[in-house]
Scaffold this motif. Structure first.
Motif, PDB file in Angstrom:
ATOM      1  N   ASN A   1       0.822  -1.210   0.000  1.00 56.11           N
ATOM      2  CA  ASN A   1       0.000   0.000   0.000  1.00 56.11           C
ATOM      3  C   ASN A   1       0.856   1.260   0.000  1.00 56.11           C
ATOM      4  OD1 ASN A   1      -2.456  -1.315  -0.086  1.00 56.11           O
ATOM      5  ND2 ASN A   1      -2.672  -1.396   2.165  1.00 56.11           N
ATOM      6  N   TYR A   2       1.925   1.220   0.780  1.00 59.55           N
ATOM      7  CA  TYR A   2       2.786   2.401   0.853  1.00 59.55           C
ATOM      8  C   TYR A   2       3.372   2.720  -0.513  1.00 59.55           C
ATOM      9  CZ  TYR A   2       7.055   5.062   1.577  1.00 59.55           C
ATOM     10  OH  TYR A   2       8.062   5.992   1.466  1.00 59.55           O
ATOM     11  N   HIS A   3       3.913   1.713  -1.192  1.00 57.87           N
ATOM     12  CA  HIS A   3       4.524   1.968  -2.492  1.00 57.87           C
ATOM     13  C   HIS A   3       3.466   2.344  -3.546  1.00 57.87           C
ATOM     14  CE1 HIS A   3       7.937  -0.153  -0.576  1.00 57.87           C
ATOM     15  NE2 HIS A   3       8.662   0.655  -1.379  1.00 57.87           N
ATOM     16  N   ARG A   4       2.259   1.783  -3.428  1.00 52.12           N
ATOM     17  CA  ARG A   4       1.197   2.147  -4.373  1.00 52.12           C
ATOM     18  C   ARG A   4       0.797   3.610  -4.179  1.00 52.12           C
ATOM     19  NH1 ARG A   4      -4.450   1.648  -4.373  1.00 52.12           N
ATOM     20  NH2 ARG A   4      -4.413   0.639  -2.338  1.00 52.12           N
ATOM     21  N   TYR A   5       0.620   4.008  -2.916  1.00 52.77           N
ATOM     22  CA  TYR A   5       0.246   5.401  -2.658  1.00 52.77           C
ATOM     23  C   TYR A   5       1.400   6.354  -2.950  1.00 52.77           C
ATOM     24  CZ  TYR A   5      -4.433   4.753  -0.833  1.00 52.77           C
ATOM     25  OH  TYR A   5      -5.788   4.491  -0.734  1.00 52.77           O
TER      26      TYR A   5
ATOM     27  N   PHE B   1      -1.688   9.541   1.603  1.00 52.42           N
ATOM     28  CA  PHE B   1      -0.312   9.019   1.492  1.00 52.42           C
ATOM     29  C   PHE B   1       0.348   8.945   2.879  1.00 52.42           C
ATOM     30  CE2 PHE B   1       4.245  10.002   1.180  1.00 52.42           C
ATOM     31  CZ  PHE B   1       4.671   8.822   0.556  1.00 52.42           C
ATOM     32  N   ASP B   2       0.150  10.007   3.683  1.00 51.85           N
ATOM     33  CA  ASP B   2       0.748  10.002   5.028  1.00 51.85           C
ATOM     34  C   ASP B   2       0.175   8.871   5.884  1.00 51.85           C
ATOM     35  OD1 ASP B   2       2.347  12.128   4.426  1.00 51.85           O
ATOM     36  OD2 ASP B   2       1.019  13.642   5.313  1.00 51.85           O
ATOM     37  N   ARG B   3      -1.116   8.588   5.708  1.00 49.33           N
ATOM     38  CA  ARG B   3      -1.725   7.500   6.469  1.00 49.33           C
ATOM     39  C   ARG B   3      -1.104   6.158   6.092  1.00 49.33           C
ATOM     40  NH1 ARG B   3      -6.020   4.128   5.850  1.00 49.33           N
ATOM     41  NH2 ARG B   3      -6.551   5.046   3.812  1.00 49.33           N
TER      42      ARG B   3
ATOM     43  N   LEU C   1       2.563   6.016   7.441  1.00 51.26           N
ATOM     44  CA  LEU C   1       2.605   5.775   8.879  1.00 51.26           C
ATOM     45  C   LEU C   1       2.277   4.317   9.205  1.00 51.26           C
ATOM     46  CD1 LEU C   1       2.951   6.953  11.698  1.00 51.26           C
ATOM     47  CD2 LEU C   1       0.517   7.567  11.677  1.00 51.26           C
ATOM     48  N   ALA C   2       1.304   3.757   8.496  1.00 49.78           N
ATOM     49  CA  ALA C   2       0.959   2.346   8.716  1.00 49.78           C
ATOM     50  C   ALA C   2       2.144   1.441   8.360  1.00 49.78           C
ATOM     51  CB  ALA C   2      -0.269   1.977   7.890  1.00 49.78           C
TER      52      ALA C   2
ATOM     53  N   GLN D   1       6.730  -1.940  10.182  1.00 50.58           N
ATOM     54  CA  GLN D   1       8.163  -2.251  10.286  1.00 50.58           C
ATOM     55  C   GLN D   1       8.605  -2.360  11.749  1.00 50.58           C
ATOM     56  OE1 GLN D   1       9.981   0.903   7.879  1.00 50.58           O
ATOM     57  NE2 GLN D   1      10.761  -0.685   6.468  1.00 50.58           N
ATOM     58  N   SER D   2       8.199  -1.380  12.547  1.00 51.51           N
ATOM     59  CA  SER D   2       8.589  -1.383  13.965  1.00 51.51           C
ATOM     60  C   SER D   2       8.041  -2.609  14.688  1.00 51.51           C
ATOM     61  CB  SER D   2       8.082  -0.099  14.641  1.00 51.51           C
ATOM     62  OG  SER D   2       8.682   1.042  14.060  1.00 51.51           O
ATOM     63  N   GLU D   3       6.791  -2.954  14.389  1.00 50.12           N
ATOM     64  CA  GLU D   3       6.188  -4.114  15.046  1.00 50.12           C
ATOM     65  C   GLU D   3       6.888  -5.406  14.632  1.00 50.12           C
ATOM     66  OE1 GLU D   3       3.718  -6.418  17.434  1.00 50.12           O
ATOM     67  OE2 GLU D   3       4.190  -4.269  17.429  1.00 50.12           O
TER      68      GLU D   3
END
Length: 383
Positions: free
Chosen positions: A147-151, A165-167, A170-171, A176-178
């Motif tokens: 989703n990040y790369h698509r947005y 895009f920011d949403r 952030l997700a 990644q952190s989790e």
């Protein structure tokens, strides 16, 4: 007696003449004094025979390689597996000791080790749960990454709003952190469980070693000469349990007076008698001299190895013997009672009594070797 009277008359007749000669007066006076005061004196020849100097020793029979087994821990004798006289091999159990507390400790450490193995195994519930968490985090990360790369492509094309895009960004970052957190938690827990398994294994080894101490074993091949405990008796730590040694192979342990120890050397012959074999003489040789003097007995311990075979033996048999210090064949020998002072004797020479000085060699309790001063034809005067 006739010989003694003739010697007295001869000495008296010569006495007056001797007074006129100062060089001989002292000897003649001494000669007269001896003959006049010893009516019971007799003459004997100087003997030519073997003489042996020896040192007395006493002790007992000891098995070769004798050693004692001591309890390494406390307990109660649960089983006594051998009796005195039994032949054993190295590692054979002699006693089995029991302890309720030790049994409980061993069972507990076994259970802890088993649980630690389960916690680190493939089917570990703890690790399965953590691995599932890692897998879920990985799946979510993959989804959020797409989703990040698509947005990202959409925002670059102006096809979406910056807020959307920011949403998505952030997700993606949260995923990644989790994921990293889940991996770290899995690795940390695995390391902890590995340490717990290592600790549990070490504790089990200690408990097993302590349990092994409850099995008292022979250190080598040999015979059991003594056992100290019976079934049901309490055993304390460092308490003697048994004495073992080589089977039917013995040596002598002897006590030598400290005044004689300077005469003793390795390899000297020992002639010994054992009370169990009256009338028989056994030969041995000095094989070890201990360097310490017993303060209580003022004696030195010496070991002697038999050169003769024993018809049988029992540990602890009492023994008496003589250590041969010197031996000489065809020596000139006189009775010790013939000595006047430390180095003189009375002899008859040309019908007269004379006191002569001798040089001594080997001495025994009742005889003395003469190195110089007498010959085989000399006649001694003794009371």
């Amino acid at each position: 007696m006739n010989t003694l009277k003739a010697l007295i008359r001869s000495s008296v007749n010569d006495y007056t003449a001797a007074l006129k000669n100062p060089l001989w007066s002292l000897l003649t006076i001494t000669t007269f004094t001896f003959t006049a005061c010893n009516d019971n004196a007799e003459t004997i020849p100087v003997a030519q025979q073997e003489i042996i100097e020896a040192v007395y020793a006493s002790g007992y029979l000891v098995p070769d390689e004798e050693y004692q087994l001591f309890a390494q821990t406390e307990g109660v004798v649960a089983q006594k597996l051998v009796e005195e006289g039994a032949e054993v091999k190295a590692g054979d159990p002699i006693y089995i000791l029991g302890s309720t507390q030790q049994d409980a400790r061993y069972t507990d450490t076994q259970e802890r080790y088993r649980q630690a193995q389960l916690n680190l195994g493939e089917n570990s519930p703890v690790l399965q749960e953590l691995r599932a968490g890692v897998q879920a985090a990985r799946t979510k990360l993959a989804y959020d990454s797409v989703n990040y790369h698509r947005y990202k492509n959409l925002i670059e094309a102006g096809a979406t709003s910056p807020a959307e895009f920011d949403r998505m960004r952030l997700a993606y970052e949260n995923s990644q952190s989790e994921y990293w957190a889940q991996q770290s938690r899995l690795q940390r827990t695995t390391n902890q469980l590995q340490q717990e398994l290592t600790t549990a294994r070490s504790q089990l080894n200690i408990a097993s070693d302590e349990s092994g101490r409850y099995i008292v074993r022979s250190d080598r091949d040999g015979k059991v000469y003594y056992t100290a405990k019976r079934v049901g008796e309490l055993v304390k730590r460092n308490e003697l349990l048994a004495t073992l040694g080589r089977s039917n192979q013995y040596h002598l342990e002897l006590q030598i007076d400290e005044l004689d120890i300077r005469k003793i050397a390795l390899g000297q012959e020992v002639l010994t008698e054992l009370d169990a074999f009256p009338g028989k003489l056994f030969r041995a040789r000095v094989s070890k001299i201990y360097p310490q003097v017993s303060a209580r007995e003022q004696a030195v311990r010496v070991e002697a190895t038999f050169t003769d075979s024993l018809p049988g033996g029992f540990s602890g048999l009492s023994a008496e013997g003589n250590i041969i210090i010197a031996r000489k064949q065809n020596a000139l020998v006189i009775p010790k009672e013939a000595l006047v002072g430390d180095d003189s004797v009375w002899i008859t020479k040309e019908g007269k009594a004379q006191k002569v000085r001798i040089q001594k060699g080997i001495e025994t309790m009742d005889r003395v070797e003469v190195l110089a001063g007498l010959d085989a034809q000399t006649q001694l005067l003794i009371e």
